[in-house]
Scaffold this motif. Sequence first.
Motif, short mmCIF file in Angstrom:
data_model
loop_
_atom_site.label_atom_id
_atom_site.label_comp_id
_atom_site.label_asym_id
_atom_site.label_seq_id
_atom_site.Cartn_x
_atom_site.Cartn_y
_atom_site.Cartn_z
N PRO A 67 -3.77 6.74 6.31
CA PRO A 67 -3.47 7.58 5.15
C PRO A 67 -2.82 6.79 4.02
O PRO A 67 -1.96 5.93 4.25
CB PRO A 67 -2.53 8.64 5.72
N CYS A 68 -3.23 7.10 2.80
CA CYS A 68 -2.91 6.25 1.65
C CYS A 68 -1.43 6.24 1.28
O CYS A 68 -0.87 5.17 0.97
CB CYS A 68 -3.73 6.71 0.44
N THR A 69 -0.78 7.39 1.29
CA THR A 69 0.62 7.42 0.87
C THR A 69 1.53 6.64 1.82
O THR A 69 2.32 5.80 1.37
CB THR A 69 1.11 8.87 0.70
N PRO A 70 1.45 6.85 3.15
CA PRO A 70 2.26 6.02 4.05
C PRO A 70 1.95 4.53 3.94
O PRO A 70 2.86 3.69 4.01
CB PRO A 70 1.90 6.56 5.44
N GLN A 71 0.67 4.22 3.75
CA GLN A 71 0.29 2.81 3.58
C GLN A 71 0.96 2.22 2.35
O GLN A 71 1.49 1.10 2.39
CB GLN A 71 -1.24 2.73 3.44
N GLY A 72 0.97 2.97 1.26
CA GLY A 72 1.65 2.51 0.05
C GLY A 72 3.14 2.35 0.25
O GLY A 72 3.75 1.40 -0.25
N CYS A 73 3.73 3.28 1.00
CA CYS A 73 5.17 3.18 1.30
C CYS A 73 5.48 1.92 2.08
O CYS A 73 6.52 1.26 1.83
CB CYS A 73 5.62 4.40 2.09
N MET A 74 4.62 1.55 3.01
CA MET A 74 4.85 0.34 3.80
C MET A 74 4.79 -0.92 2.93
O MET A 74 5.59 -1.84 3.10
CB MET A 74 3.83 0.25 4.94
N ILE A 75 3.86 -0.94 1.99
CA ILE A 75 3.78 -2.09 1.08
C ILE A 75 5.06 -2.20 0.26
O ILE A 75 5.61 -3.29 0.06
CB ILE A 75 2.54 -1.95 0.16
N MET A 76 5.55 -1.06 -0.19
CA MET A 76 6.81 -1.06 -0.96
C MET A 76 7.99 -1.52 -0.11
O MET A 76 8.83 -2.29 -0.56
CB MET A 76 7.04 0.33 -1.54
N SER A 102 4.75 16.19 8.11
CA SER A 102 3.39 16.58 7.76
C SER A 102 2.38 15.59 8.34
O SER A 102 2.70 14.42 8.62
CB SER A 102 3.21 16.63 6.24
N ASN A 103 1.15 16.06 8.50
CA ASN A 103 0.07 15.19 8.98
C ASN A 103 -0.33 14.17 7.92
O ASN A 103 -0.90 13.12 8.25
CB ASN A 103 -1.16 16.03 9.36
N ILE A 104 -0.04 14.47 6.66
CA ILE A 104 -0.47 13.60 5.57
C ILE A 104 0.50 12.44 5.35
O ILE A 104 0.08 11.31 5.08
CB ILE A 104 -0.62 14.41 4.26
N VAL A 105 1.81 12.71 5.50
CA VAL A 105 2.81 11.66 5.24
C VAL A 105 3.73 11.43 6.43
O VAL A 105 3.78 10.32 6.98
CB VAL A 105 3.65 11.99 3.99
N GLY A 106 4.47 12.45 6.85
CA GLY A 106 5.54 12.24 7.82
C GLY A 106 5.11 11.60 9.13
O GLY A 106 5.68 10.57 9.55
N THR A 119 17.63 1.50 1.96
CA THR A 119 16.42 1.58 1.13
C THR A 119 15.88 3.01 1.18
O THR A 119 15.71 3.57 2.27
CB THR A 119 15.35 0.60 1.63
N VAL A 120 15.60 3.58 0.01
CA VAL A 120 15.17 4.98 -0.09
C VAL A 120 13.80 5.06 -0.75
O VAL A 120 13.62 4.57 -1.88
CB VAL A 120 16.19 5.81 -0.89
N ILE A 121 12.85 5.64 -0.05
CA ILE A 121 11.50 5.85 -0.58
C ILE A 121 11.31 7.35 -0.80
O ILE A 121 11.38 8.14 0.14
CB ILE A 121 10.42 5.34 0.40
N ASP A 122 11.08 7.74 -2.04
CA ASP A 122 10.97 9.14 -2.42
C ASP A 122 9.49 9.49 -2.62
O ASP A 122 8.88 9.11 -3.62
CB ASP A 122 11.76 9.39 -3.71
N VAL A 123 8.93 10.23 -1.68
CA VAL A 123 7.51 10.62 -1.73
C VAL A 123 7.33 11.93 -2.50
O VAL A 123 6.25 12.24 -2.98
CB VAL A 123 6.93 10.74 -0.30
N GLY A 124 8.39 12.71 -2.65
CA GLY A 124 8.29 14.03 -3.23
C GLY A 124 7.91 14.02 -4.71
O GLY A 124 8.33 13.15 -5.48
N ILE A 125 7.09 14.98 -5.10
CA ILE A 125 6.75 15.20 -6.50
C ILE A 125 6.91 16.68 -6.78
O ILE A 125 6.14 17.51 -6.27
CB ILE A 125 5.31 14.74 -6.84
#
Length: 300
Positions: free
Chosen positions: A139-148, A167-171, A225-231
Motif C-alpha cells: 500500500p502506497c501511504t505506508p510505503q511513503g511513510c517508511m521512506i520518510m 485500518s486496512n489501508i494504513v494502520g 519522530t512523528v508521521i502525520d497521515v491524517g488529512i
Amino acid sequence: MAQLIDGKALSIQVLQQVASDVELLKVESGIVPTLAVVLVGEDPASQVYVRNKMKRAREVGIGSREHRLDADITQNELELLIDALNNDADVHGILVQLPLPAHFNEDAVIASIHPDKDVDGFHPLNVGALAAGRDTLVPCTPQGCMIMLNQIHPDLSGKHAVVIGRSNIVGKPMAMLLLQANCTVTIVHSHTQDIESLCRNADIVIAAVGRRELVDADWIKPGATVIDVGINAIEIDGKRKLIGDVAFEAVAGVAGAITPVPGGVGPMTIACLLLNTTRAVKRQLPRSTVMQFGVEVENS
C-alpha cells in the motif's frame, strides 16, 4: 523545534527514480508502463485525487487511462471492466478510486483486480504476502511513510513504534512494514486504554485515524519522530484549510522530527503509487527479462 520531514522534496526524488525506471523499461523492453484509473461517481475529493495522480503519471512518462463511470452502474458492470483491464497486456496497473458509492461491495471489487496489477496493494493475496514478509506490492501511504522514516532513521532496528489506527489501508500494513524493519510495534485504536502513555514511550508515532489534532504535545516523548497521515478539512475565516491528526505547532516543539499537513505524507502517497506501477510491470515480465533490471520478484 523539530526537523521538518519534507514530503514534497522526497516525493520529487522518488518520482525521478520512477522516471528513470520508466525510460529504462521503454528502451530495454519497448514497454510503456500504463496505469488505468477507474472513478465511479462524482465525489469531488476523488476527482481531485484522480486528477493529481494522472498529472504526476504523465510527468514521469507513465501512460494513463481514465475510466469515469456513472454512480449508478452495477457491481457486475464494474467487475466486467476490471476483468477487461486484467486481460489487457498494455495495462500494467489498475487503481479503483475509493470510496465507491454505497451499493458496491468494495472488498469484492478489490479482490477482482489481478494481484500483479494491484498498485494500491489492497488485494488479499498482496496483503497476505506482506504479512508473511514476502516481496509484494505494498500500500502506497505506508510505503511513503517508511521512506520518510528512513530519512531520519536509516536503521530502524529496535525502535519502538506506535501506530494510531488499525485500518486496512494504513494502520495494519504500516505495522507490518515496521515489523519487517525490526521495530517493536504497538497498534492503538478506539478501544485501547491509556493511549497517551503508550505514545509517550514511543520513538516513532504514526497517526492515521482521521481525527483533527488528536495527538498533542503531552503524547510525545522528547525527540520522537512523528508521521502525520491524517488529512482533515476545516474552515477558518471562510477559507478551507487542511490539518492533520497531530497538533502540529505544539508537537513540533517536543518531537525530534515531524511531517507537515499538507506537504508531508500526501505527495509521497502519489509518488509511491507510480513507483508501484513500475514494479507491477516488472512482476508481469518473464523472469529472464525481469533479471535484466536487477529486480527479483515472485511472478504469480
